[in-house]
Structures are given as C-alpha cells and as structure tokens.
Design an enzyme around this catalytic site. Structure first.
Site, short mmCIF file in Angstrom:
data_model
loop_
_atom_site.label_atom_id
_atom_site.label_comp_id
_atom_site.label_asym_id
_atom_site.label_seq_id
_atom_site.Cartn_x
_atom_site.Cartn_y
_atom_site.Cartn_z
N ARG A 21 -15.86 5.56 -15.76
CA ARG A 21 -16.64 6.36 -14.82
C ARG A 21 -15.94 7.69 -14.44
NH1 ARG A 21 -18.17 1.57 -10.77
NH2 ARG A 21 -16.50 0.77 -11.66
N ARG A 336 13.17 29.32 -7.38
CA ARG A 336 13.39 28.29 -8.35
C ARG A 336 14.27 27.37 -8.44
NH1 ARG A 336 13.16 31.63 -13.64
NH2 ARG A 336 13.36 29.58 -14.44
C1 UD1 Z 1 -14.70 -4.79 -8.01
C2 UD1 Z 1 -15.30 -6.12 -7.40
C3 UD1 Z 1 -16.55 -5.70 -6.35
C4 UD1 Z 1 -15.80 -5.00 -5.21
C5 UD1 Z 1 -15.07 -3.42 -5.90
C6 UD1 Z 1 -14.16 -2.96 -4.85
C7 UD1 Z 1 -15.36 -7.56 -9.12
C8 UD1 Z 1 -16.10 -8.40 -10.34
N1 UD1 Z 1 -15.87 -6.77 -8.28
O1 UD1 Z 1 -15.97 -3.93 -8.56
O2 UD1 Z 1 -17.15 -6.69 -5.77
O3 UD1 Z 1 -16.76 -4.60 -4.22
O4 UD1 Z 1 -14.02 -4.05 -6.83
O5 UD1 Z 1 -13.71 -1.74 -5.22
O6 UD1 Z 1 -14.16 -7.89 -9.18
N2 UD1 Z 1 -9.48 -4.32 -13.80
C9 UD1 Z 1 -8.63 -4.99 -14.77
N3 UD1 Z 1 -9.04 -5.62 -15.80
C10 UD1 Z 1 -10.45 -5.69 -16.09
C11 UD1 Z 1 -11.32 -5.18 -15.25
C12 UD1 Z 1 -10.98 -4.41 -13.96
O7 UD1 Z 1 -7.28 -4.70 -14.50
O8 UD1 Z 1 -10.58 -6.44 -17.03
C13 UD1 Z 1 -8.86 -3.64 -12.79
C14 UD1 Z 1 -9.32 -2.12 -12.73
O9 UD1 Z 1 -8.24 -1.37 -13.59
C15 UD1 Z 1 -9.41 -1.69 -11.40
C16 UD1 Z 1 -9.69 -3.25 -10.50
O10 UD1 Z 1 -9.42 -4.25 -11.57
O11 UD1 Z 1 -8.17 -1.44 -10.58
C17 UD1 Z 1 -11.32 -3.25 -10.15
O12 UD1 Z 1 -12.09 -3.02 -11.62
P1 UD1 Z 1 -13.38 -2.16 -11.20
O13 UD1 Z 1 -14.02 -1.86 -12.50
O14 UD1 Z 1 -13.04 -0.76 -10.57
O15 UD1 Z 1 -14.38 -2.93 -10.51
P2 UD1 Z 1 -15.54 -2.56 -9.44
O16 UD1 Z 1 -16.58 -2.44 -10.45
O17 UD1 Z 1 -15.01 -1.64 -8.62
MG MG Z 2 -13.33 -0.28 -8.79
#
Ligand code: UD1
Ligand code: MG
Length: 465
Positions: A21, A336
C-alpha cells in the site's frame, strides 16, 4: 522483586512485509519518519525498554533492511515468503527464547520505550500468558477489531474477515502482543490460514489461548500507540506527530518557538533553554544547540554543534560543523563538513566554507569560498575571496592565514600558501606564493592610464536641432 526473578525480555519485530500500500520501491519499514527509518525507532524503543535481545524478521528487500538494522546490534531472521504475521513470528524461532516476548509490527514508529515498559509491567503484574495492546479509534479503518464477550476479550477479527456488525467496533488491535515464550512456541504451529487473505495471522493466538483457558488480557492504551504506517498519507501523519511531540518537549524545556507546527526538530537533537526557533527550521541528527541562540527561518542544520548565544540567520545550511559561542552566520551561509567557527567570528551572506578552522573574532562578510583553510584570529576576509584549494592534479591543498591578516576584496589564494601574522593582501590579488608576517602583498596587473584617449564625442543629430 530482585533482578534475578524478572524474566528476560525479547522483542520480535516484524519487518518482512512488502508494504504494497506504500506504492514505493523502498521496503516499508525503511521509510523515514521524522528523519529516521521507522524500523530503527521500533528497535531503539525496544532496547531502551530493556530488551535483552531484539530479533527482526526480514524478507522483502532484506539486503537493504539488514544494512539499517544489523549495525544496531540486532539479529535478523529471514522469512522467505510472506505468508502472514504468525508465519513471520515463527521464522524468529520462538522455541529458542526463554522468558517474556514482545511481538511488534515494524510499522509503528510512534512507540516509545516507556509504552513498552508499561505494557510488560502490566503483563507481569497480571500474571498473563498473553496480552494484546488495544486502543479505541474514531475511525478504526483496516485495523483488526477486538471482539469481547460480556466485556472479556474473545478474539481479534481482521477487517477483511469481519461482518458489517463487527466492523462497527471501535476498539482495535495495535499490533503489539506480550506473551510467555513457551506459550508462543506451543500455539504458533496451531494457527491455520483459513481466512480471507489465506495468511497465517498472529492475531489467532488470542482465540486459541482463550479456548485453552490461558490467561489472556487486553491492555487498553492510547490511539498514539495504534498509529501504524501502511500508506504514504499515514507516513506523513506519523512524521508530523513525531515532530509535534518533539516541539512540545522543547517548549516544556524552555525553548522559544514562533510556530511549533512548522518547526522540524528530530528526536535526537538537543537544544538549550532560551534559544529561539523561527518557523520552518529543520534540525537533524546529532545536532546540539546551546542556550540563547537564534535560529532563523529556512535554516537546515545537520549533525552540527552550536554553543551558546549563536545567531544562525535565515536560509543557512550547516552540516557536520562546530560553532563556538557568540558566532553569527548567514543569512545564506553554507558550512560544509569539518568546519569550525571560533568564538565571536562572523560568517556573512553567500559565504561557503569546507574543512575550515576560522579563528576567533575573524570575519568573512560576503560572497566568499574558503576550503581546506586555517584562518587565525581577528582576520578580515574581504568580499569575493576564494581559496583555490583544488588543483589540476585533482588533489586538495591548504591555505594558512595567520592572526590579524587583512585580506582585500577579490583575492584568490592559490593553495598551498601561507600568510604570516599581520600581513596585508591588496585587493584583487592572486596570491601564488607565501607572504611573510607584517608584509604587504599585491599581485595584480598595474593600472595604466592614457589621458585624452576617448575619440571626440559624436553629438547626436537630435540635439543639434
Ligand atoms: C496487523 C494486524 C491487525 C492490526 C494491525 C495494526 C494481523 C493479521 N493483523 O494488520 O490486527 O490491527 O496490524 O497495525 O497481524 N509482516 C511480515 N511478514 C508477513 C506479513 C507481515 O513480516 O508475512 C510484517 C509487516 O512488515 C509489518 C507487520 O508485519 O511490519 C504487519 O503487517 P501488515 O501487513 O502491515 O498488517 P496489518 O494489515 O497492518
Ligand atoms: Mg500494518
């Protein structure tokens, strides 16, 4: 409780996601928030909160992410395929951890050490097996919803999987969890990907643990903790919040600001009481500013040390320099790296310096370039002076100017040259040889005057009439 009785704290920070996104080629967690990559903020808050170990799960763009996080002394664990947040946590090998674990999304840059400490303390006081940090939001948007039964936590439901009724819930999952290591290791493998995104959700730990009558608690926090970054708009908002937070702290400490909304001071910067910041100043990195200074609009100050009672006038650009007390620079000065301006010296408009030591009470008021130079005390550098420090052999050479030297305007020093104390350089000179103390050096073409040289003036026709 003695230090020995307190369980060790490990933080697992999730940073493997692509950040689709964000619509940007940079891995999401490297996007800068108020000057620093957001993952750096999460890691430093974790360390300050007393984490003995921080494990960062990397995947998308991992080569870049490692360059930022590894120098901070954390261990990286690779998630090759982004199969969801639970899968990411699994990649951090929780079975090799003892004690308490905080799991945090890497995209929550507003988190502070005091928040983490507070959550862990509640978790320990309440003797929880698992806790999730929640917040009430006016617009809960894409956040996972906290579903309660008769007031007790029941489950977290992702927005994509939620019914219209569930989407009305304002209490959300902030993405911060505290869990006992053995509980985490036991329940993670039981999570399935039976949901809208076909991902393994770490949020499913909640319902699994509740089903087994484990002690699971929600910890209600503030909307600030919930500020996550998934889009460029959210990134800009988070940046603004951090600058605002810093501005408020500085105001509390006695710094004067004409408009705190347009004052951009990074968290790492220190500023003394009684200093005035005009609108639209940008102060970065390891900069330290003393008391009673005035920093005027549109100045950009990076990694620069400024003592007390210094004036930085509008539009100045200072990098990795040092300014002693009562110095004034600008408007439109450029310092600088490796420039040091000694007490009470003055650097005026359109003056550029690089790798210069500029002596006490010396002045370079206008339109001057000094590079690779050592200038003594009480020197007057006239307008348009240039040190020619870069030679055809592509090497840099030094200019040394003694104390109380008077440099006439439009002088060029062809380095290497050395000018002794109390010498005078005539205006318009091109100085190619060193000048001894107390000498006068003039190096310019002699003026030739030819009298009655102009041909007789032709009187225009109109004037004749
Ligand atoms: C997630 C939560 C949601 C919460 C929100 C808060 C889950 C399923 N959902 O959603 O309940 O309200 O955060 O911000 O956890 N990431 C990985 N590997 C993956 C997927 C994600 O490392 O396979 C990391 C991303 O880099 C990120 C974090 O996990 O830093 C969260 O992932 P993101 O896709 O942003 O989750 P949200 O949709 O925000
Ligand atoms: Mg997130």
């Amino acid at each position: 409780m003695s230090q020995k009785d307190v369980a060790a704290l490990t933080v697992i920070a999730l940073a493997a996601g692509k950040g689709t996104r964000m619509k940007s080629p940079l891995p999401k967690v490297l996007h800068p928030v108020a000057g620093r990559p957001m993952i750096e903020k999460v890691i430093s808050a974790s360390k300050q909160a007393g984490a003995k170990e921080v494990r960062v799960v990397v995947g998308h763009g991992q080569n870049l992410v490692r360059q930022v996080v590894e120098p901070m002394g954390v261990a990286c664990y690779v998630q090759d395929e982004q199969l969801g947040t639970a899968h990411a946590v699994k990649c951090a090998k929780p079975e090799t951890i003892e004690g308490d674990v905080v799991i945090m999304n890497g995209d929550h840059p507003l988190i502070e050490a005091s928040d983490i400490k507070n959550f862990v303390e509640i978790f320990r006081d309440e003797k929880c097996d698992l806790a999730v940090v929640t917040a009430d939001l006016k617009n809960p948007g894409e956040f996972g919803r906290i579903v309660r039964h008769r007031g007790d936590l029941a489950a977290i439901v992702e927005a994509k999987d939620a019914s219209a009724e569930t989407l009305k819930i304002k209490e959300v999952n902030t993405g911060i969890y505290i869990v006992k290591a053995e509980v985490l290791a036991h329940y993670l493998p039981l999570i399935s990907n039976n949901n809208a995104k076909k991902e393994f959700y770490v949020t499913d730990l909640i319902s699994l643990c509740i089903g087994d009558k484990k002690r699971v608690q929600p910890i209600k926090s503030t909307p600030k903790v919930a500020v996550g970054v998934n889009t460029q708009l959210e990134l800009a908002k988070a940046t603004r919040l951090i600058f605002k937070r810093k501005a408020l702290k500085l105001l509390e400490d006695g710094v004067l600001m004409i408009d705190p909304r347009t004052t951009y001071v990074e968290e790492s910067v220190e500023i003394g009481a009684g200093t005035v910041l005009y609108p639209n100043v940008f102060i970065r990195g390891r900069s330290r500013i003393g008391s009673f200074c005035v920093i005027e609009s549109n100045s950009f100050i990076s990694d620069t040390e400024i003592a007390d009672s210094v004036q930085v006038r509008g539009g100045s650009y200072l990098e990795n320099s040092k300014l002693h007390s009562k110095v004034s620079v600008g408007p439109y000065a450029r310092l600088r790296p490796e420039t040091e301006i000694m007490e009470e010296a003055h650097v005026g408009n359109f003056v550029e310096m690089k790798k210069v030591k500029f002596g006490k009470k010396s002045k370079a008021g206008h339109l001057t370039y000094l590079g690779d130079a050592v200038v003594g005390e009480e020197v007057n550098v006239g307008c348009g002076t240039i040190t020619c420090n870069y030679a055809a052999d592509k090497k840099k050479y030094q200019t040394k100017i003694g104390n109380r030297v008077f440099v006439g305007s439009d002088t060029q020093f062809i380095a290497p040259v050395e000018i002794g104390d109390d010498a005078i350089i005539g205006s318009g000179s091109t100085i190619t040889k060193s000048v001894p103390a107390k000498a006068l050096a003039v190096a310019r073409g002699r003026q030739i005057v030819k009298e009655n040289y102009t041909p007789k003036a032709v009187t225009p026709e109109v004037e004749k009439e």
